[in-house]
Design a protein around this motif. Sequence first.
Motif, PDB file in Angstrom:
ATOM      1  N   UNK A   1      12.036  -1.876   5.438  1.00  0.00           N
ATOM      2  CA  UNK A   1      12.704  -0.826   6.204  1.00  0.00           C
ATOM      3  C   UNK A   1      11.820   0.405   6.386  1.00  0.00           C
ATOM      4  N   UNK A   2      11.671   0.833   7.643  1.00  0.00           N
ATOM      5  CA  UNK A   2      10.849   2.001   7.929  1.00  0.00           C
ATOM      6  C   UNK A   2      11.391   3.285   7.341  1.00  0.00           C
ATOM      7  N   UNK A   3      12.697   3.300   7.024  1.00  0.00           N
ATOM      8  CA  UNK A   3      13.294   4.487   6.436  1.00  0.00           C
ATOM      9  C   UNK A   3      12.784   4.787   5.042  1.00  0.00           C
ATOM     10  N   UNK A   4      12.166   3.809   4.388  1.00  0.00           N
ATOM     11  CA  UNK A   4      11.583   4.040   3.066  1.00  0.00           C
ATOM     12  C   UNK A   4      10.463   5.070   3.171  1.00  0.00           C
ATOM     13  N   UNK A   5       9.762   5.060   4.297  1.00  0.00           N
ATOM     14  CA  UNK A   5       8.601   5.949   4.458  1.00  0.00           C
ATOM     15  C   UNK A   5       8.920   7.174   5.314  1.00  0.00           C
ATOM     16  N   UNK A   6       9.615   6.973   6.424  1.00  0.00           N
ATOM     17  CA  UNK A   6       9.854   8.073   7.376  1.00  0.00           C
ATOM     18  C   UNK A   6      11.148   7.787   8.122  1.00  0.00           C
ATOM     19  N   UNK A   7      12.292   8.170   7.513  1.00  0.00           N
ATOM     20  CA  UNK A   7      13.579   7.762   8.086  1.00  0.00           C
ATOM     21  C   UNK A   7      13.905   8.445   9.400  1.00  0.00           C
TER      22      UNK A   7
ATOM     23  N   UNK B   1       0.814  -1.216   0.000  1.00  0.00           N
ATOM     24  CA  UNK B   1       0.000   0.000   0.000  1.00  0.00           C
ATOM     25  C   UNK B   1       0.846   1.263   0.000  1.00  0.00           C
ATOM     26  N   UNK B   2       2.164   1.108   0.204  1.00  0.00           N
ATOM     27  CA  UNK B   2       3.044   2.268   0.230  1.00  0.00           C
ATOM     28  C   UNK B   2       2.803   3.171   1.426  1.00  0.00           C
ATOM     29  N   UNK B   3       2.467   2.569   2.577  1.00  0.00           N
ATOM     30  CA  UNK B   3       2.154   3.349   3.775  1.00  0.00           C
ATOM     31  C   UNK B   3       3.039   2.904   4.933  1.00  0.00           C
ATOM     32  N   UNK B   4       3.035   3.722   5.988  1.00  0.00           N
ATOM     33  CA  UNK B   4       3.772   3.357   7.194  1.00  0.00           C
ATOM     34  C   UNK B   4       3.078   2.190   7.890  1.00  0.00           C
ATOM     35  N   UNK B   5       3.886   1.287   8.433  1.00  0.00           N
ATOM     36  CA  UNK B   5       3.374   0.198   9.272  1.00  0.00           C
ATOM     37  C   UNK B   5       4.150   0.293  10.575  1.00  0.00           C
ATOM     38  N   UNK B   6       3.439   0.526  11.660  1.00  0.00           N
ATOM     39  CA  UNK B   6       4.136   0.805  12.918  1.00  0.00           C
ATOM     40  C   UNK B   6       3.763  -0.224  13.988  1.00  0.00           C
ATOM     41  N   UNK B   7       4.802  -0.700  14.664  1.00  0.00           N
ATOM     42  CA  UNK B   7       4.640  -1.632  15.776  1.00  0.00           C
ATOM     43  C   UNK B   7       4.734  -0.840  17.074  1.00  0.00           C
ATOM     44  N   UNK B   8       3.809  -1.093  17.989  1.00  0.00           N
ATOM     45  CA  UNK B   8       3.845  -0.395  19.266  1.00  0.00           C
ATOM     46  C   UNK B   8       3.616  -1.335  20.427  1.00  0.00           C
ATOM     47  N   UNK B   9       3.896  -0.856  21.634  1.00  0.00           N
ATOM     48  CA  UNK B   9       3.747  -1.688  22.818  1.00  0.00           C
ATOM     49  C   UNK B   9       2.281  -2.012  23.111  1.00  0.00           C
ATOM     50  N   UNK B  10       1.359  -1.163  22.615  1.00  0.00           N
ATOM     51  CA  UNK B  10      -0.066  -1.411  22.835  1.00  0.00           C
ATOM     52  C   UNK B  10      -0.774  -1.910  21.589  1.00  0.00           C
ATOM     53  N   UNK B  11      -0.414  -1.370  20.428  1.00  0.00           N
ATOM     54  CA  UNK B  11      -1.086  -1.758  19.182  1.00  0.00           C
ATOM     55  C   UNK B  11      -0.112  -1.627  18.020  1.00  0.00           C
ATOM     56  N   UNK B  12      -0.421  -2.363  16.964  1.00  0.00           N
ATOM     57  CA  UNK B  12       0.402  -2.320  15.761  1.00  0.00           C
ATOM     58  C   UNK B  12      -0.512  -2.344  14.550  1.00  0.00           C
TER      59      UNK B  12
ATOM     60  N   UNK C   1      -4.983   7.679  12.988  1.00  0.00           N
ATOM     61  CA  UNK C   1      -3.638   7.184  13.280  1.00  0.00           C
ATOM     62  C   UNK C   1      -3.652   6.283  14.512  1.00  0.00           C
ATOM     63  N   UNK C   2      -2.987   5.139  14.408  1.00  0.00           N
ATOM     64  CA  UNK C   2      -2.932   4.213  15.532  1.00  0.00           C
ATOM     65  C   UNK C   2      -2.004   4.702  16.632  1.00  0.00           C
ATOM     66  N   UNK C   3      -1.023   5.533  16.269  1.00  0.00           N
ATOM     67  CA  UNK C   3      -0.034   5.993  17.244  1.00  0.00           C
ATOM     68  C   UNK C   3       0.021   7.516  17.224  1.00  0.00           C
ATOM     69  N   UNK C   4      -0.384   8.135  18.312  1.00  0.00           N
ATOM     70  CA  UNK C   4      -0.370   9.593  18.413  1.00  0.00           C
ATOM     71  C   UNK C   4       0.250   9.985  19.752  1.00  0.00           C
ATOM     72  N   UNK C   5       1.344  10.707  19.699  1.00  0.00           N
ATOM     73  CA  UNK C   5       2.004  11.216  20.889  1.00  0.00           C
ATOM     74  C   UNK C   5       2.282  12.703  20.670  1.00  0.00           C
ATOM     75  N   UNK C   6       1.303  13.548  20.938  1.00  0.00           N
ATOM     76  CA  UNK C   6       1.483  14.981  20.681  1.00  0.00           C
ATOM     77  C   UNK C   6       2.516  15.590  21.626  1.00  0.00           C
ATOM     78  N   UNK C   7       3.709  15.783  21.121  1.00  0.00           N
ATOM     79  CA  UNK C   7       4.830  16.215  21.953  1.00  0.00           C
ATOM     80  C   UNK C   7       5.004  17.736  21.904  1.00  0.00           C
ATOM     81  N   UNK C   8       5.363  18.288  23.031  1.00  0.00           N
ATOM     82  CA  UNK C   8       5.697  19.709  23.097  1.00  0.00           C
ATOM     83  C   UNK C   8       7.143  19.952  22.671  1.00  0.00           C
ATOM     84  N   UNK C   9       7.988  18.967  22.962  1.00  0.00           N
ATOM     85  CA  UNK C   9       9.405  19.054  22.623  1.00  0.00           C
ATOM     86  C   UNK C   9       9.793  17.791  21.852  1.00  0.00           C
TER      87      UNK C   9
END
Length: 368
Positions: free
Chosen positions: A219-225, A155-166, A240-248
Motif C-alpha cells: 500500500x502506497x499509504x505506508x509511505x505517502x498517504x 528498501x522502505x522507499x516509495x515505488x511509483x507507477x507512471x504512464x511513462x516510467x515506473x 526522482x523518476x516522477x517530477x511535476x512541479x505544480x504551482x497549485x
Amino acid sequence: MIGLALSGGGSRAMAFHLGCLRALNDLGVLEKIGALSTISGGSVIGAYYAYSPNKSFAEFETDIRGFLRIGFHRKILLESLKPHNLVPGLAAFFLSHAQDCAKLFGRREPPIRRFRSRTDAFERVLHRELFPSLDLGAPRRGDLPIVIGACELRSGTAFRFGHERSGTWRLGEMEGNSVDVSFAVAASAAYPIMLPAFDRTFRFNKGGQVQARRVSLTDGGVYDNLGLQVLEPGRDPGVSLHTFPCEYIIACNAGQGQEAGHSVPLGFVSRVSRAFGVVHRRVQDNAMHHLYGMREAGLIRGFAMPYLGQQDSALPWRPTGLVSRDKVINYPTDFAPMSEAWINLLSGRGEQLTRALIPMYLPELMGL
C-alpha cells in the motif's frame, strides 16, 4: 500546472473523492488538472477516471457508484477460492511463513517468493472489472499524466507507477514499463494487514546498469498517504523518476483526523492496527503542514485541501446542509459493499467541502 492528489482510505476514499471530483468537474477545474497522483483507494478511482477517456463524467460516476455498491470483498474471496488459485495460494502462504521462521536461523533472504496471494486475486478482479487489457501506456483522458503510488518494503522507499516510467530512486527505472494498470492499482491498495505485498522480480535500469531485482510492493499509504511528493516543486529529476512541479495543488484527503478516543485496543490485531494508524496520522499531519510551509515560502501559489476529517467548527464558513464530520468519520477503510445512503453521505461531504474551498482559496483556477 495544477496538481491533484487523491489520498488512500479504501472505499471510504473512493466515495469521498467521487464527490470531490464531481465538484471540480462542475466548477470547470477538473479538465485543467495537469498531473494526477493517487494512493490506495484513491488509485482505484483515480486510475479509473484517467483510463476511461471515452466516458462522460456522468458515466464515470455511475460506474464508480456501482463498484462501491458491490464492493470487492466477495469478488476477491470467490477469485481466491477458484481451484487454480486456492491450492497455489495455500502453498504460498505456508511457504512464506516457513521462510519467515527460517530467518531466525540465519537465512537472510527467502529463496522462494510468495507467488500467489489474496492480492493476486484482487488484481485479477480489478483487471476483469475495471481495467481489462489496459497497461500503463494506454490512452488516458486528455493525456493526463498519472502516478500511482505504492511502497517498496525491502528498501522502505516509495515505488511509483507512471504512464511513462515506473520504479524507485533506489533501484532505478523498470525496463519497458510493461505493467498492467490493474497490477499498479492492486499494489497501491494492498493494505498490509489484509492484503499481502506483491513479491516480484523486475529488471531495473539505474545509471545505465540493468539488473534484476526482487521487490515487495504494498500500500502506497505506508509511505505517502496523501500522494503529494510527486507534485511538489524542487524535486530533482536526476534522482526522482516522477517530477511535476505544480504551482497549485488540490489535495483530497479522506483521512479521519483526530481520534475520538472511544475504542480500547486490547488484542494483538487491534493494538497493531491502532499503532499503525497513529504513526500513519502523524506522517499525514506533517505532510499537511508541509503544504502550508510551501505556500508561505512562495514555492507554490496556493492549495486547497478538502478533508474528510476536517473539524467542522474550524471551517472558514459552513456550507448550507453540510454533511457533518460526525456522520461519516467512522466509516471503515475496507472494500466492503457500500449502501447508496453511505455513498451519498461520503461523496456529499467531499463535494460540499470542495465547492466551498476552491472558490475561497483558489478562485483564479476557475478563471484560467
